[in-house]
Design a protein around this motif. Structure first.
Motif, short mmCIF file in Angstrom:
data_model
loop_
_atom_site.label_atom_id
_atom_site.label_comp_id
_atom_site.label_asym_id
_atom_site.label_seq_id
_atom_site.Cartn_x
_atom_site.Cartn_y
_atom_site.Cartn_z
N ARG A 23 0.99 -1.27 0.12
CA ARG A 23 0.10 0.00 0.05
C ARG A 23 0.78 1.30 -0.11
O ARG A 23 0.57 2.27 0.98
N PRO A 24 1.88 1.47 -1.06
CA PRO A 24 2.74 2.65 -0.88
C PRO A 24 1.64 3.87 -1.33
O PRO A 24 1.09 3.64 -2.65
N ASP A 25 2.09 4.78 -1.14
CA ASP A 25 1.56 6.18 -1.78
C ASP A 25 2.47 6.57 -2.96
O ASP A 25 1.95 7.04 -4.29
N ARG A 26 3.71 6.17 -2.97
CA ARG A 26 4.79 6.44 -3.72
C ARG A 26 5.89 5.56 -3.79
O ARG A 26 6.18 4.89 -2.75
N GLN A 67 5.24 -0.51 -14.96
CA GLN A 67 4.06 -1.23 -14.66
C GLN A 67 3.47 -0.45 -13.38
O GLN A 67 2.12 -0.28 -13.35
N ALA A 68 4.33 -0.31 -12.46
CA ALA A 68 3.67 0.28 -11.00
C ALA A 68 3.31 1.83 -11.40
O ALA A 68 2.35 2.21 -10.71
N TRP A 69 4.15 2.42 -12.13
CA TRP A 69 3.82 4.03 -12.48
C TRP A 69 2.49 4.06 -13.27
O TRP A 69 1.93 5.32 -13.04
N ASN A 70 2.43 3.18 -13.94
CA ASN A 70 1.00 3.17 -14.84
C ASN A 70 0.00 2.47 -14.31
O ASN A 70 -1.27 2.79 -15.08
N THR A 71 -0.13 2.27 -12.82
CA THR A 71 -1.22 1.50 -12.14
C THR A 71 -1.52 2.37 -11.15
O THR A 71 -2.00 1.78 -9.99
N GLY A 72 -1.52 3.81 -11.01
CA GLY A 72 -2.05 4.61 -10.08
C GLY A 72 -1.21 4.93 -8.97
O GLY A 72 -1.40 5.41 -7.81
N HIS A 73 0.25 4.75 -9.05
CA HIS A 73 1.31 5.14 -8.09
C HIS A 73 2.09 6.49 -8.58
O HIS A 73 3.10 6.68 -8.80
N GLY A 74 1.14 7.49 -8.85
CA GLY A 74 1.66 8.86 -9.40
C GLY A 74 2.30 9.50 -8.34
O GLY A 74 2.31 9.23 -7.33
N GLY A 75 3.28 10.48 -8.74
CA GLY A 75 4.41 11.14 -7.92
C GLY A 75 5.41 10.28 -7.36
O GLY A 75 5.82 10.47 -6.35
N SER A 108 3.50 7.46 -21.09
CA SER A 108 2.38 7.35 -20.17
C SER A 108 2.91 7.35 -18.78
O SER A 108 2.29 8.20 -17.85
N ALA A 109 4.10 6.93 -18.50
CA ALA A 109 4.34 6.77 -16.97
C ALA A 109 5.11 7.91 -16.68
O ALA A 109 5.27 8.26 -15.49
N VAL A 110 6.13 8.49 -17.52
CA VAL A 110 6.96 9.65 -16.95
C VAL A 110 6.49 10.88 -17.43
O VAL A 110 5.94 11.03 -18.66
N GLN A 111 6.18 11.81 -16.62
CA GLN A 111 5.56 13.37 -16.76
C GLN A 111 6.94 14.22 -16.94
O GLN A 111 6.68 15.29 -17.89
N VAL A 112 8.01 14.01 -16.02
CA VAL A 112 9.17 15.12 -15.93
C VAL A 112 10.15 14.53 -16.04
O VAL A 112 10.57 13.20 -15.40
N VAL A 113 11.27 14.73 -16.83
CA VAL A 113 12.59 14.31 -16.89
C VAL A 113 13.57 15.37 -16.55
O VAL A 113 13.53 16.46 -17.21
N VAL A 114 14.58 15.12 -15.72
CA VAL A 114 15.80 16.09 -15.27
C VAL A 114 16.85 15.72 -15.61
O VAL A 114 17.18 14.41 -15.06
N TYR A 115 17.87 16.55 -16.07
CA TYR A 115 19.23 16.04 -16.48
C TYR A 115 19.91 16.80 -15.45
O TYR A 115 20.10 18.18 -15.43
N VAL A 116 20.88 16.13 -14.41
CA VAL A 116 21.83 16.76 -13.67
C VAL A 116 23.46 16.55 -14.06
O VAL A 116 23.59 15.54 -14.44
#
Length: 231
Positions: free
Chosen positions: A114-117, A133-141, A180-188
């Motif tokens: 039951r993780p939120d993230r 699979q996890a990111w596309n099944t309701g574990h946003g953020g 669908s799974a990734v909304q933001v990509v950051v490069y450092v």
């Protein structure tokens, strides 16, 4: 080691919050924190020693204290002060080849906790498929780090790692999963001895066979900074 023992020491920052201004304009750190709190999935890319783990810790510390954050790592590096941050660590096999616990196994079991993230300390193998699979099944953020030399290169590498899982999906289908799974990509990147946020891209699905991206920040090697559009 050919010429004698070699020792590498990775010492985590005592307080990631103390490094809040070390990545450049703090407004971009706040921008990423807002995206994470708005339950958008973030992929942090960069080379070794570029500050991926430090930035990930900084962003995760900004989350509400009541949220259940599940952290999966091969070797523990993310040490959050959040009251509901749970850490799971992979385990190599014994000399007899027994008792191995892989990141893929941890990801499969994480969904029952039951993780939120869900946070993957570093994505480096076929566990990328379970992560998508996890990111596309309701574990946003959620969040993960990845070794790559740019935002677009990070997306392409994530595709390749997911295809290593052996799941019979076409390349286009896997790219749709990533989009669908990734909304933001950051490069450092480490520039002149300092860790800087060099690129931030927002992902808005696919356009044909290519990612539809909105570059929010692109830091040139010189003094010029490109921002598209403003915050």
């Amino acid at each position: 080691a050919v010429d004698g023992p070699l020792i590498s020491i990775r010492k985590a920052a005592q307080s990631p919050l103390a490094l809040r201004h070390s990545f450049g304009d703090v407004a971009w750190v706040e921008y990423l924190e807002g995206k994470l709190r708005d339950r958008q999935n973030i992929l942090v890319c960069g080379g070794t020693g570029s500050g991926k783990t430090t930035l990930a810790s900084l962003l995760l510390e900004s989350l509400p204290g009541h949220e259940r954050i599940l952290i999966l790592e091969e070797a523990r590096e993310l040490r959050l002060t959040r009251p509901h941050a749970l850490s799971l660590e992979a385990r190599p096999p014994s000399p007899d080849g027994l008792g191995e616990v892989t990141i893929r196994t941890l990801l499969k079991n994480a969904l029952r906790m039951r993780p939120d993230r869900i946070v993957l300390g570093e994505c480096r193998g076929p566990e990328a498929f379970e992560l998508l699979q996890a990111w596309n099944t309701g574990h946003g953020g959620s969040l993960s780090t990845l070794h790559a030399k740019g935002c677009l290169d990070g997306l392409r590498k994530l595709e390749t790692l997911a295809l290593m899982s052996g799941v019979p999906l076409t390349f286009h289908a896997m790219r749709e999963w990533v989009a669908s799974a990734v909304q933001v990509v950051v490069y450092v990147e480490r520039i002149a001895g300092q860790r800087k946020i060099r690129e931030i891209f927002e992902i808005q699905g696919l356009e044909g066979e290519v990612y539809r991206v909105t570059p929010k920040l692109r830091l040139a090697l010189g003094p010029r900074i490109c921002q598209f559009p403003s915050l």
